[in-house]
Scaffold this active site. Sequence first.
Site, PDB file in Angstrom:
ATOM      1  N   CYS A 114       7.214 -10.924   1.678  1.00 12.96           N
ATOM      2  CA  CYS A 114       6.338 -10.276   2.663  1.00 12.96           C
ATOM      3  C   CYS A 114       6.236 -11.034   3.982  1.00 12.96           C
ATOM      4  O   CYS A 114       5.749 -10.494   4.979  1.00 12.96           O
ATOM      5  CB  CYS A 114       4.946 -10.076   2.082  1.00 12.96           C
ATOM      6  SG  CYS A 114       4.942  -8.997   0.657  1.00 12.96           S
ATOM      7  N   HIS A 249      -0.298  -8.984   7.894  1.00  8.53           N
ATOM      8  CA  HIS A 249       0.440  -8.361   6.795  1.00  8.53           C
ATOM      9  C   HIS A 249      -0.537  -7.475   6.034  1.00  8.53           C
ATOM     10  O   HIS A 249      -1.696  -7.832   5.838  1.00  8.53           O
ATOM     11  CB  HIS A 249       1.016  -9.440   5.879  1.00  8.53           C
ATOM     12  CG  HIS A 249       1.601  -8.885   4.625  1.00  8.53           C
ATOM     13  ND1 HIS A 249       2.502  -7.837   4.635  1.00  8.53           N
ATOM     14  CD2 HIS A 249       1.418  -9.208   3.324  1.00  8.53           C
ATOM     15  CE1 HIS A 249       2.831  -7.551   3.390  1.00  8.53           C
ATOM     16  NE2 HIS A 249       2.186  -8.364   2.573  1.00  8.53           N
ATOM     17  N   ASN A 279       1.438  -1.541   1.101  1.00  4.39           N
ATOM     18  CA  ASN A 279       2.092  -2.798   1.448  1.00  4.39           C
ATOM     19  C   ASN A 279       3.599  -2.550   1.537  1.00  4.39           C
ATOM     20  O   ASN A 279       4.255  -2.331   0.520  1.00  4.39           O
ATOM     21  CB  ASN A 279       1.759  -3.828   0.353  1.00  4.39           C
ATOM     22  CG  ASN A 279       2.420  -5.180   0.582  1.00  4.39           C
ATOM     23  OD1 ASN A 279       3.285  -5.326   1.441  1.00  4.39           O
ATOM     24  ND2 ASN A 279       2.037  -6.161  -0.203  1.00  4.39           N
TER      25      ASN A 279
HETATM   26  O1  UT7 Z   1       2.044  -8.865  -0.310  1.00  4.36           O
HETATM   27  C1  UT7 Z   1       2.227  -9.945  -1.176  1.00  4.36           C
HETATM   28  C2  UT7 Z   1       0.972 -10.516  -1.599  1.00  4.36           C
HETATM   29  N1  UT7 Z   1       0.282  -9.629  -2.508  1.00  4.36           N
HETATM   30  C3  UT7 Z   1      -1.022  -9.559  -2.457  1.00  4.36           C
HETATM   31  O2  UT7 Z   1      -1.611 -10.153  -1.589  1.00  4.36           O
HETATM   32  C4  UT7 Z   1      -1.744  -8.763  -3.514  1.00  4.36           C
HETATM   33  C5  UT7 Z   1      -3.009  -9.447  -3.842  1.00  4.36           C
HETATM   34  N2  UT7 Z   1      -3.761  -8.873  -4.924  1.00  4.36           N
HETATM   35  C6  UT7 Z   1      -4.504  -7.748  -4.861  1.00  4.36           C
HETATM   36  O3  UT7 Z   1      -4.438  -7.012  -3.905  1.00  4.36           O
HETATM   37  C7  UT7 Z   1      -5.507  -7.508  -5.944  1.00  4.36           C
HETATM   38  O4  UT7 Z   1      -5.537  -8.620  -6.814  1.00  4.36           O
HETATM   39  C8  UT7 Z   1      -5.248  -6.223  -6.795  1.00  4.36           C
HETATM   40  C9  UT7 Z   1      -5.572  -5.003  -5.956  1.00  4.36           C
HETATM   41  C10 UT7 Z   1      -3.820  -6.182  -7.269  1.00  4.36           C
HETATM   42  C11 UT7 Z   1      -6.173  -6.209  -8.005  1.00  4.36           C
HETATM   43  O5  UT7 Z   1      -7.535  -6.287  -7.609  1.00  4.36           O
HETATM   44  P1  UT7 Z   1      -8.517  -7.383  -8.237  1.00  4.36           P
HETATM   45  O6  UT7 Z   1      -9.829  -7.155  -7.641  1.00  4.36           O
HETATM   46  O7  UT7 Z   1      -7.895  -8.725  -8.059  1.00  4.36           O
HETATM   47  O8  UT7 Z   1      -8.560  -6.957  -9.769  1.00  4.36           O
HETATM   48  P2  UT7 Z   1      -8.160  -7.805 -11.062  1.00  4.36           P
HETATM   49  O9  UT7 Z   1      -6.687  -7.991 -11.141  1.00  4.36           O
HETATM   50  O10 UT7 Z   1      -9.036  -8.991 -11.187  1.00  4.36           O
HETATM   51  O11 UT7 Z   1      -8.560  -6.771 -12.210  1.00  4.36           O
HETATM   52  C12 UT7 Z   1      -9.930  -6.349 -12.423  1.00  4.36           C
HETATM   53  C13 UT7 Z   1      -9.935  -5.212 -13.436  1.00  4.36           C
HETATM   54  C14 UT7 Z   1      -9.114  -5.519 -14.679  1.00  4.36           C
HETATM   55  O12 UT7 Z   1      -9.777  -4.941 -15.780  1.00  4.36           O
HETATM   56  P3  UT7 Z   1     -10.678  -5.841 -16.796  1.00  4.36           P
HETATM   57  O13 UT7 Z   1      -9.736  -6.890 -17.308  1.00  4.36           O
HETATM   58  O14 UT7 Z   1     -11.750  -6.405 -15.905  1.00  4.36           O
HETATM   59  O15 UT7 Z   1     -11.121  -4.852 -17.795  1.00  4.36           O
HETATM   60  C15 UT7 Z   1      -7.817  -4.769 -14.443  1.00  4.36           C
HETATM   61  O16 UT7 Z   1      -7.177  -4.396 -15.650  1.00  4.36           O
HETATM   62  O17 UT7 Z   1      -9.344  -4.054 -12.854  1.00  4.36           O
HETATM   63  C16 UT7 Z   1      -8.318  -3.547 -13.714  1.00  4.36           C
HETATM   64  N3  UT7 Z   1      -7.296  -2.898 -12.895  1.00  4.36           N
HETATM   65  C17 UT7 Z   1      -7.357  -1.603 -12.558  1.00  4.36           C
HETATM   66  N4  UT7 Z   1      -8.253  -0.640 -12.854  1.00  4.36           N
HETATM   67  C18 UT7 Z   1      -8.032   0.585 -12.334  1.00  4.36           C
HETATM   68  C19 UT7 Z   1      -6.194  -3.439 -12.341  1.00  4.36           C
HETATM   69  N5  UT7 Z   1      -5.516  -2.509 -11.643  1.00  4.36           N
HETATM   70  C20 UT7 Z   1      -6.221  -1.367 -11.763  1.00  4.36           C
HETATM   71  C21 UT7 Z   1      -6.036  -0.054 -11.285  1.00  4.36           C
HETATM   72  N6  UT7 Z   1      -6.968   0.885 -11.583  1.00  4.36           N
HETATM   73  N7  UT7 Z   1      -4.984   0.303 -10.512  1.00  4.36           N
END
Ligand code: UT7
Length: 322
Positions: A114, A249, A279
């Site tokens: 990225c 980004h 993204n």
């Molecule tokens: O460009 C390169 C760099 N990339 C990035 O910068 C990406 C950075 N990361 C992110 O944008 C975020 O971490 C995400 C959007 C991918 C995820 O958001 P988060 O607030 O970090 O959520 P998390 O991974 O901590 O997950 C929280 C909960 C989990 O459920 P439990 O374990 O709490 O029951 C996940 O399973 O959200 C769940 N979850 C979802 N639920 C509904 C993860 N993805 C989804 C989804 N829909 N699409």
Amino acid sequence: MMRYANVLGTGGYLPEEIRTNEHISQTVDTSDSWIYERTGIKSRRIAGANETASSMAEIAARQAINTAQISPDEIDLIIVATGTPDRVYPSTACLLQHRLGIKNCIAFDVQAACSGAIYGLSIADQYIKSGAVKNVLIVGSEICSRIVDWSDRGTCILFGDGAGAVLLGSSDKAGVLSTHIYSDGGYEDMLYCPNPQAATEANKHELGTISMRGNEVFKMAVNTLERIVDETLEANNMEKSDVDWLVPHQANIRIIAATAKKLKMSMDQVIVTLEEQGNTSSASVLLALHQGVSDGRIQRGQTVLLEAFGAGFTWGSALIKY
Ligand code: UT7
């Protein structure tokens, strides 16, 4: 005389197909509200079956070249940033060079995930400042939809396809003020995409799709971007209030908002495209720059801070007097 890299033109291309959060919710367990609240994304573009990184790059590049009002023959160096090249080789930059009908210039790809466009800007700046070349075309072009695991709700909601371009030209008037790029290869496990063609016995089971530990990447991105923003301002003896526009980004609106807050900038001074683009990896910063320039928000003489963070990890910034 001091040489600077000036922005002569920008360009962008987004494929036609729009894939909304609702579409994705039909195939994985997620919802429009979850995606929008956690990421700021509503929809993303998906490349057509016959499109490639080089075909999309050509459209964005031609727009930048037309705006710059130069002839393609005047381009000395083409840098394409992509993680989804048409072929392993020739480079996408060589394919783009041919599409543009250019011969005998330098053309190569940059692989910095990225952060690729910021790496491209930095390389171009060094080439121009040294006097080695005059005009450089930098393009970020990505078909992320082909390396996304559409059954993984943690990643498939994030990515989109598109191409962004910028043409830089040598001038004695201030343009690119400084660039700052870094890598730390110790974080492969947090964000990677295997190359199944080059697999060993140990990893031959891996598919060629993106794996990401999203929450850990998120925290690293926020902390690292806060540091690079400070470093960029210090290097130029500038205050936060000297920056007119943040062109980040586009990975997650919460990461962008954290960087804006660190800069004490209101979100009105931030170019945000991810709501409708997701993204687009190495294309995102150049697509956002193009958006801000073409809708008239970014004006000549203003100070623009571009930044990115991606797999590697790689990260970087560029401060530009537009
Ligand atoms: O460009 C390169 C760099 N990339 C990035 O910068 C990406 C950075 N990361 C992110 O944008 C975020 O971490 C995400 C959007 C991918 C995820 O958001 P988060 O607030 O970090 O959520 P998390 O991974 O901590 O997950 C929280 C909960 C989990 O459920 P439990 O374990 O709490 O029951 C996940 O399973 O959200 C769940 N979850 C979802 N639920 C509904 C993860 N993805 C989804 C989804 N829909 N699409």
